[in-house]
Write a protein that holds these residues in place. Structure first.
Motif, PDB file in Angstrom:
ATOM      1  N   UNK A 292       0.812  -1.221   0.000  1.00  0.00           N
ATOM      2  CA  UNK A 292       0.000   0.000   0.000  1.00  0.00           C
ATOM      3  C   UNK A 292       0.844   1.270   0.000  1.00  0.00           C
ATOM      4  N   UNK A 293       2.074   1.167  -0.500  1.00  0.00           N
ATOM      5  CA  UNK A 293       2.872   2.379  -0.684  1.00  0.00           C
ATOM      6  C   UNK A 293       2.372   3.150  -1.899  1.00  0.00           C
ATOM      7  N   UNK A 294       1.899   2.426  -2.880  1.00  0.00           N
ATOM      8  CA  UNK A 294       1.289   2.976  -4.081  1.00  0.00           C
ATOM      9  C   UNK A 294       0.113   2.089  -4.456  1.00  0.00           C
ATOM     10  N   UNK A 295      -0.748   2.568  -5.343  1.00  0.00           N
ATOM     11  CA  UNK A 295      -1.788   1.723  -5.901  1.00  0.00           C
ATOM     12  C   UNK A 295      -1.766   1.876  -7.419  1.00  0.00           C
TER      13      UNK A 295
ATOM     14  N   UNK B  50       0.101   3.391 -14.456  1.00  0.00           N
ATOM     15  CA  UNK B  50      -1.233   3.626 -13.920  1.00  0.00           C
ATOM     16  C   UNK B  50      -1.187   3.758 -12.400  1.00  0.00           C
ATOM     17  N   UNK B  51      -0.101   4.292 -11.908  1.00  0.00           N
ATOM     18  CA  UNK B  51       0.161   4.372 -10.475  1.00  0.00           C
ATOM     19  C   UNK B  51      -0.477   5.611  -9.859  1.00  0.00           C
ATOM     20  N   UNK B  52      -0.963   5.462  -8.611  1.00  0.00           N
ATOM     21  CA  UNK B  52      -1.573   6.570  -7.871  1.00  0.00           C
ATOM     22  C   UNK B  52      -1.088   6.521  -6.430  1.00  0.00           C
ATOM     23  N   UNK B  53      -1.276   7.622  -5.727  1.00  0.00           N
ATOM     24  CA  UNK B  53      -0.955   7.653  -4.307  1.00  0.00           C
ATOM     25  C   UNK B  53      -2.029   6.929  -3.502  1.00  0.00           C
ATOM     26  N   UNK B  54      -1.629   6.395  -2.366  1.00  0.00           N
ATOM     27  CA  UNK B  54      -2.577   5.808  -1.409  1.00  0.00           C
ATOM     28  C   UNK B  54      -3.017   6.910  -0.461  1.00  0.00           C
ATOM     29  N   UNK B  55      -4.324   7.110  -0.331  1.00  0.00           N
ATOM     30  CA  UNK B  55      -4.814   8.244   0.468  1.00  0.00           C
ATOM     31  C   UNK B  55      -5.402   7.824   1.804  1.00  0.00           C
ATOM     32  N   UNK B  56      -5.531   6.517   2.036  1.00  0.00           N
ATOM     33  CA  UNK B  56      -6.097   6.058   3.301  1.00  0.00           C
ATOM     34  C   UNK B  56      -4.977   5.636   4.260  1.00  0.00           C
ATOM     35  N   UNK B  57      -5.328   5.489   5.545  1.00  0.00           N
ATOM     36  CA  UNK B  57      -4.347   5.049   6.532  1.00  0.00           C
ATOM     37  C   UNK B  57      -3.934   3.613   6.283  1.00  0.00           C
TER      38      UNK B  57
END
Length: 336
Positions: free
Chosen positions: A36-39, A325-332
């Motif tokens: 969960x460092x990236x999604x 297609x990488x995005x940031x993880x925004x949840x804890x």
């Protein structure tokens, strides 16, 4: 186009060593997403048909999780009684129908050869999640990936490995598939420890011998201090003709900290495909090993997600697009 793209994954026999190394390279690249460092949304819109006609927890959820982590969606069928197979529908017809609803299918079935039969009717790639006592290729791949990573900590590789396989080697499909994969490597020493009645099948022993590896067969644990890996298996009671027959062997090869200290070297890695039978009459892998740093069973399950992510990416031909297609993880999350 990748060697994997569009192909079924039904048996470890279809892999050469270079293909395995490719899978492991892609699996390693999946760590940021599994932690969960990236999604990534590389499989956004893709559908996995997760068909499990035999009881499963880890494998079924692992397949689904791996697909979700790549951005895909999962549709599940669990249990034979909940499917049209209970109404007499053939595997071929089931495959023709369900492959129309999916982009890829993961399947487990209690009968040997059933997944291959199903794949003949499928219009999309099929991945074998276990077919009876026959094979479990993705488990073998994640086991081998775990072995490689665990040995790296000790400055070793798979070539020259000494592995002790213990327990139900007759019905334990995980050791059948793992043994065949290990035959692709060099100078492996297999020590097979089981009751005579639960010995490794002759076809697997023949494969080991034909590959020129060292083989020791015994019905007791003794003098195993130089084993790099201790691979314990549970009694596959669901594959015995009766519960009474299975009960004859439960608890025969228990492993606890005392036995481990007596028979294995301090760096021997302990593996098990899970679930481990923790009931007192079996207790095949004692809870007192939970604090042993060499107990790798939960690292195995984590690695299973990585390997299955790699197989999905390779089979659908997107392994080179995942990071795009990488995005940031925004949840804890504390998984990293």
């Amino acid at each position: 186009m990748s060697y994997f793209t569009g192909h079924h994954i039904l048996s470890v026999n279809q892999f050469e060593r270079d293909a395995i190394e490719k899978i492991f390279t892609v699996a390693h690249s999946m760590e940021p997403y599994a932690r969960r460092q990236k999604r990534t949304s590389v499989l956004d819109g893709a559908i996995l048909g997760n068909l499990f006609f035999e009881p499963s927890t880890r494998t079924r959820v692992s397949f689904g999780t791996a697909f979700n982590l790549l951005g895909g969606e999962v549709r599940e069928t669990t249990g034979m009684s909940n499917s049209a197979l209970a109404k007499g529908e053939s595997l071929y017809d089931t495959a023709r129908v369900l492959s129309g609803y999916s982009d890829i299918i993961a399947m487990r079935h209690p009968q040997a050869g059933s997944v291959s039969e199903f794949a003949e009717g499928s219009r999309v790639p099929v991945i074998n999640g276990g077919d009876g006592a026959n094979e479990h290729p993705t488990q073998a791949l994640l086991d081998l990936y775990t072995i490689q990573r665990e040995l790296e900590y000790n400055g070793k590789g798979i070539d020259g490995l000494h592995i002790a396989m213990i327990g139900d080697l007759r019905y334990g499909r995980t050791v059948h598939s793992l043994s065949k994969l290990l035959c692709l490597y060099k100078n492996i020493h297999f020590t097979l420890i089981s009751p005579v009645e639960l010995a490794m099948p002759e076809n697997v022993i023949g494969a080991i011998e034909n590959a020129g590896h060292r083989l020791t067969i015994t019905d007791h644990i003794d003098g195993m201090v130089d084993a790099d890996i201790c691979y314990q298996t549970r009694i596959q009671e669901e594959r015995f003709p009766s519960q009474d027959e299975a009960n004859k062997y439960r608890g025969r090869f228990r492993l606890n900290q005392t036995i481990y200290t007596r028979h294995f070297q301090s760096k021997t890695v302990i593996m098990h495909p899970l679930p481990r039978d923790s009931r007192m009459e079996a207790n095949e892998l004692d809870n007192d090993l939970n604090s042993n740093p060499n107990l790798a069973i939960f690292r195995q399950t984590d690695n299973g997600v990585l390997v299955r992510m790699a197989l999905f990416a390779l089979t659908l031909g997107v392994e080179h697009l995942v990071s795009k297609y990488e995005h940031d993880v925004v949840w804890y999350t504390n998984k990293s």
